[in-house]
Design a protein around this motif. Structure first.
Motif, PDB file in Angstrom:
ATOM      1  N   ILE A 164     -10.189  28.522  83.962  1.00 47.17           N
ATOM      2  CA  ILE A 164      -8.422  27.678  83.596  1.00 47.17           C
ATOM      3  C   ILE A 164      -8.879  26.389  84.527  1.00 47.17           C
ATOM      4  O   ILE A 164      -9.128  25.385  83.704  1.00 47.17           O
ATOM      5  CB  ILE A 164      -7.965  28.178  84.335  1.00 47.17           C
ATOM      6  CG1 ILE A 164      -7.418  29.510  83.850  1.00 47.17           C
ATOM      7  CG2 ILE A 164      -5.987  27.217  84.236  1.00 47.17           C
ATOM      8  CD1 ILE A 164      -6.324  29.808  83.997  1.00 47.17           C
ATOM      9  N   LEU A 165     -10.132  26.448  85.378  1.00 47.25           N
ATOM     10  CA  LEU A 165     -10.112  24.726  85.988  1.00 47.25           C
ATOM     11  C   LEU A 165     -10.792  23.612  85.213  1.00 47.25           C
ATOM     12  O   LEU A 165     -11.975  22.634  85.789  1.00 47.25           O
ATOM     13  CB  LEU A 165     -10.731  24.634  87.239  1.00 47.25           C
ATOM     14  CG  LEU A 165     -10.192  25.114  88.369  1.00 47.25           C
ATOM     15  CD1 LEU A 165     -10.257  25.708  89.675  1.00 47.25           C
ATOM     16  CD2 LEU A 165      -8.248  24.607  89.002  1.00 47.25           C
ATOM     17  N   SER A 166     -12.563  24.600  84.746  1.00 42.86           N
ATOM     18  CA  SER A 166     -13.035  23.979  83.989  1.00 42.86           C
ATOM     19  C   SER A 166     -13.084  23.057  82.701  1.00 42.86           C
ATOM     20  O   SER A 166     -13.274  22.589  82.127  1.00 42.86           O
ATOM     21  CB  SER A 166     -14.454  24.797  83.564  1.00 42.86           C
ATOM     22  OG  SER A 166     -13.315  26.077  82.696  1.00 42.86           O
ATOM     23  N   HIS A 167     -11.566  23.261  81.842  1.00 37.78           N
ATOM     24  CA  HIS A 167     -11.593  23.437  80.670  1.00 37.78           C
ATOM     25  C   HIS A 167      -9.973  23.468  80.220  1.00 37.78           C
ATOM     26  O   HIS A 167      -9.541  21.607  79.559  1.00 37.78           O
ATOM     27  CB  HIS A 167     -12.040  24.293  79.502  1.00 37.78           C
ATOM     28  CG  HIS A 167     -10.569  25.479  79.793  1.00 37.78           C
ATOM     29  ND1 HIS A 167     -11.795  26.504  80.079  1.00 37.78           N
ATOM     30  CD2 HIS A 167      -9.965  25.412  78.981  1.00 37.78           C
ATOM     31  CE1 HIS A 167      -9.997  27.411  80.202  1.00 37.78           C
ATOM     32  NE2 HIS A 167      -9.683  26.827  79.532  1.00 37.78           N
TER      33      HIS A 167
ATOM     34  N   MET B 191      -2.825  38.091  91.178  1.00 36.03           N
ATOM     35  CA  MET B 191      -2.809  39.244  89.926  1.00 36.03           C
ATOM     36  C   MET B 191      -4.182  37.648  89.220  1.00 36.03           C
ATOM     37  O   MET B 191      -3.792  38.234  87.570  1.00 36.03           O
ATOM     38  CB  MET B 191      -1.769  37.889  89.128  1.00 36.03           C
ATOM     39  CG  MET B 191       0.290  38.170  89.914  1.00 36.03           C
ATOM     40  SD  MET B 191       0.632  39.979  89.254  1.00 36.03           S
ATOM     41  CE  MET B 191      -0.009  40.665  91.012  1.00 36.03           C
ATOM     42  N   VAL B 192      -4.253  37.175  89.656  1.00 36.04           N
ATOM     43  CA  VAL B 192      -5.780  36.342  88.526  1.00 36.04           C
ATOM     44  C   VAL B 192      -6.810  36.549  89.571  1.00 36.04           C
ATOM     45  O   VAL B 192      -7.189  35.776  90.637  1.00 36.04           O
ATOM     46  CB  VAL B 192      -5.708  34.869  88.236  1.00 36.04           C
ATOM     47  CG1 VAL B 192      -6.390  34.201  87.635  1.00 36.04           C
ATOM     48  CG2 VAL B 192      -3.988  34.745  87.793  1.00 36.04           C
ATOM     49  N   THR B 193      -8.441  36.395  88.147  1.00 36.31           N
ATOM     50  CA  THR B 193      -9.258  36.843  89.290  1.00 36.31           C
ATOM     51  C   THR B 193      -9.916  35.252  89.731  1.00 36.31           C
ATOM     52  O   THR B 193      -9.302  34.168  89.382  1.00 36.31           O
ATOM     53  CB  THR B 193     -10.649  37.840  88.915  1.00 36.31           C
ATOM     54  OG1 THR B 193     -10.883  37.129  87.597  1.00 36.31           O
ATOM     55  CG2 THR B 193     -10.191  39.050  88.422  1.00 36.31           C
ATOM     56  N   ASP B 194     -10.971  34.867  90.892  1.00 36.41           N
ATOM     57  CA  ASP B 194     -11.677  33.745  91.258  1.00 36.41           C
ATOM     58  C   ASP B 194     -12.245  33.235  89.850  1.00 36.41           C
ATOM     59  O   ASP B 194     -12.458  32.258  89.489  1.00 36.41           O
ATOM     60  CB  ASP B 194     -12.547  33.769  92.140  1.00 36.41           C
ATOM     61  CG  ASP B 194     -11.696  33.787  93.489  1.00 36.41           C
ATOM     62  OD1 ASP B 194     -11.114  34.179  93.422  1.00 36.41           O
ATOM     63  OD2 ASP B 194     -13.018  33.919  94.101  1.00 36.41           O
ATOM     64  N   SER B 195     -12.995  34.361  88.549  1.00 33.16           N
ATOM     65  CA  SER B 195     -13.702  33.798  88.224  1.00 33.16           C
ATOM     66  C   SER B 195     -12.407  33.610  86.670  1.00 33.16           C
ATOM     67  O   SER B 195     -12.853  32.093  85.912  1.00 33.16           O
ATOM     68  CB  SER B 195     -14.065  35.250  87.381  1.00 33.16           C
ATOM     69  OG  SER B 195     -13.633  36.508  86.941  1.00 33.16           O
TER      70      SER B 195
ATOM     71  N   TYR C 289      -8.442  25.936  97.632  1.00 39.89           N
ATOM     72  CA  TYR C 289     -10.573  26.545  96.657  1.00 39.89           C
ATOM     73  C   TYR C 289     -10.869  24.781  96.412  1.00 39.89           C
ATOM     74  O   TYR C 289      -9.566  23.928  96.269  1.00 39.89           O
ATOM     75  CB  TYR C 289      -9.793  26.917  95.915  1.00 39.89           C
ATOM     76  CG  TYR C 289     -10.144  28.764  95.514  1.00 39.89           C
ATOM     77  CD1 TYR C 289     -10.779  29.506  95.627  1.00 39.89           C
ATOM     78  CD2 TYR C 289      -8.389  29.524  95.740  1.00 39.89           C
ATOM     79  CE1 TYR C 289     -10.923  30.817  95.856  1.00 39.89           C
ATOM     80  CE2 TYR C 289      -8.593  30.642  95.358  1.00 39.89           C
ATOM     81  CZ  TYR C 289      -9.239  31.305  95.621  1.00 39.89           C
ATOM     82  OH  TYR C 289      -8.976  32.704  95.772  1.00 39.89           O
ATOM     83  N   ILE C 290     -12.435  24.763  96.017  1.00 39.97           N
ATOM     84  CA  ILE C 290     -12.775  23.558  95.425  1.00 39.97           C
ATOM     85  C   ILE C 290     -13.192  23.840  93.955  1.00 39.97           C
ATOM     86  O   ILE C 290     -14.099  24.908  94.314  1.00 39.97           O
ATOM     87  CB  ILE C 290     -13.383  22.984  96.600  1.00 39.97           C
ATOM     88  CG1 ILE C 290     -14.516  21.032  96.278  1.00 39.97           C
ATOM     89  CG2 ILE C 290     -14.666  23.433  97.340  1.00 39.97           C
ATOM     90  CD1 ILE C 290     -14.603  20.512  97.513  1.00 39.97           C
ATOM     91  N   TYR C 291     -13.099  23.112  93.688  1.00 46.24           N
ATOM     92  CA  TYR C 291     -13.976  23.598  92.259  1.00 46.24           C
ATOM     93  C   TYR C 291     -15.879  22.355  92.417  1.00 46.24           C
ATOM     94  O   TYR C 291     -14.921  21.833  91.278  1.00 46.24           O
ATOM     95  CB  TYR C 291     -13.381  23.613  90.921  1.00 46.24           C
ATOM     96  CG  TYR C 291     -14.294  24.058  89.569  1.00 46.24           C
ATOM     97  CD1 TYR C 291     -14.407  25.327  89.325  1.00 46.24           C
ATOM     98  CD2 TYR C 291     -14.293  22.458  88.618  1.00 46.24           C
ATOM     99  CE1 TYR C 291     -15.216  25.799  88.257  1.00 46.24           C
ATOM    100  CE2 TYR C 291     -15.136  23.053  87.281  1.00 46.24           C
ATOM    101  CZ  TYR C 291     -15.444  24.671  87.598  1.00 46.24           C
ATOM    102  OH  TYR C 291     -15.789  24.457  86.084  1.00 46.24           O
ATOM    103  N   ARG C 292     -16.476  22.786  92.202  1.00 46.22           N
ATOM    104  CA  ARG C 292     -17.802  21.770  92.299  1.00 46.22           C
ATOM    105  C   ARG C 292     -18.885  21.996  91.530  1.00 46.22           C
ATOM    106  O   ARG C 292     -19.438  23.494  91.847  1.00 46.22           O
ATOM    107  CB  ARG C 292     -17.790  21.253  93.575  1.00 46.22           C
ATOM    108  CG  ARG C 292     -18.709  20.525  93.873  1.00 46.22           C
ATOM    109  CD  ARG C 292     -19.212  20.286  95.558  1.00 46.22           C
ATOM    110  NE  ARG C 292     -18.398  19.696  96.250  1.00 46.22           N
ATOM    111  CZ  ARG C 292     -18.552  18.696  98.137  1.00 46.22           C
ATOM    112  NH1 ARG C 292     -19.292  19.669  97.975  1.00 46.22           N
ATOM    113  NH2 ARG C 292     -17.246  18.069  97.872  1.00 46.22           N
ATOM    114  N   GLY C 293     -19.068  21.135  90.575  1.00 42.52           N
ATOM    115  CA  GLY C 293     -20.206  21.540  89.913  1.00 42.52           C
ATOM    116  C   GLY C 293     -20.461  22.716  89.232  1.00 42.52           C
ATOM    117  O   GLY C 293     -21.349  22.927  88.899  1.00 42.52           O
ATOM    118  N   GLY C 294     -19.326  22.807  88.487  1.00 40.61           N
ATOM    119  CA  GLY C 294     -19.553  23.974  88.335  1.00 40.61           C
ATOM    120  C   GLY C 294     -19.120  25.904  88.864  1.00 40.61           C
ATOM    121  O   GLY C 294     -18.937  26.788  87.827  1.00 40.61           O
ATOM    122  N   LYS C 295     -18.815  25.782  89.666  1.00 38.95           N
ATOM    123  CA  LYS C 295     -18.685  26.958  90.635  1.00 38.95           C
ATOM    124  C   LYS C 295     -17.236  26.970  91.582  1.00 38.95           C
ATOM    125  O   LYS C 295     -16.880  24.872  91.979  1.00 38.95           O
ATOM    126  CB  LYS C 295     -19.772  26.815  91.730  1.00 38.95           C
ATOM    127  CG  LYS C 295     -21.435  26.887  90.377  1.00 38.95           C
ATOM    128  CD  LYS C 295     -22.219  27.915  91.747  1.00 38.95           C
ATOM    129  CE  LYS C 295     -23.558  27.573  91.025  1.00 38.95           C
ATOM    130  NZ  LYS C 295     -24.798  28.176  91.975  1.00 38.95           N
TER     131      LYS C 295
END
Length: 234
Positions: free
Chosen positions: A201-204, A192-196, A117-123
């Motif tokens: 978690i990645l955001s904070h 076990m864990v949703t994308d949301s 996955y890539i977390y970019r710009g809050g998404k």
């Protein structure tokens, strides 16, 4: 500069951890989820890591998608050979997900249902596509991604390393950006864990690898779970 977090856990159900992961300098990251019962899955996933470490020469960077795919192909041959020589290892295999960062380009190669996955710009964006029966159902529009997470056949793979000589490797490259966060993980997390939840978690999180593992355990922990989180210039 890349900041790295990583963690693995056997989970709450399985007796041993068949996942494997590695960081190979410079800036190359691998997760592998073994399968095959007994200790065979563990053998396959660790063989993949060993082959990558042997084949990726620091003097030959960047490791483009062709080089990363060649690593997986070589591991496939060696896992098949080992299984043919030892009946206790028959039927073993592994997923393989490799990411290499060089300058402002990300290269990857992938087989199975571990993910990048890539977390970019809050998404949160998924880079890889699962090679699984339920992913095919999702692509056909027969089930939703959320239904796929709980589908009784969610663990049935259509592609894996070390199972057959004839298989396909997904690979590619794309530009990176300042502030990007990458996640490599086995399906013990995503089942076990949703994308949301992952995105939150990645955001904070101050230690996202440990927090993602804990979220998987809180969600049931029905499989081994392994994560690598790396942030560019963060």
């Amino acid at each position: 500069m890349v900041k790295i977090y990583h963690a693995t856990n056997v989970g709450k159900v399985r007796p041993n951890n068949e996942d494997a992961y590695a960081e190979i300098n410079p800036d190359t990251f691998i997760v592998a989820d073994g399968m095959g019962g007994r200790a065979a899955g563990e053998v396959a996933s660790n063989m993949l890591i060993e082959v990558a470490a042997e084949n990726l020469n620091p003097d030959s960077v960047p490791y483009d998608e062709k080089i990363l795919s060649a690593v997986i192909s070589d591991a496939n041959k060696k896992i098949l050979a080992a299984a043919n020589q030892n009946e206790n290892l028959r039927g073993m295999g592994t997923t393989a997900t490799i990411l290499h960062l060089y300058d402002d380009i990300a290269y990857y190669a992938h087989v199975g249902d571990s993910r990048i996955y890539i977390y970019r710009g809050g998404k949160l964006y998924r880079v890889t596509e699962d090679h699984s029966y339920v992913e095919e159902l999702v692509k056909k529009g027969e089930i939703t991604p959320e239904e796929a997470r709980v589908h009784p056949m969610k663990n049935v793979l259509t592609q894996a390393v070390g199972v057959t000589e004839d298989f396909e490797i997904d690979s590619g490259k794309f530009p990176t950006m300042f502030g990007d966060v990458f996640l490599l993980c086995t399906d013990g997390l995503t089942n076990m864990v949703t994308d949301s939840q992952i995105s939150e978690i990645l955001s904070h999180s101050l230690n996202p690898a440990e927090d993602l593992i804990q979220a998987a355990l809180d969600g049931g922990g029905r499989d081994n779970v392994t994560v690598i989180v790396l942030g560019i210039d963060c």
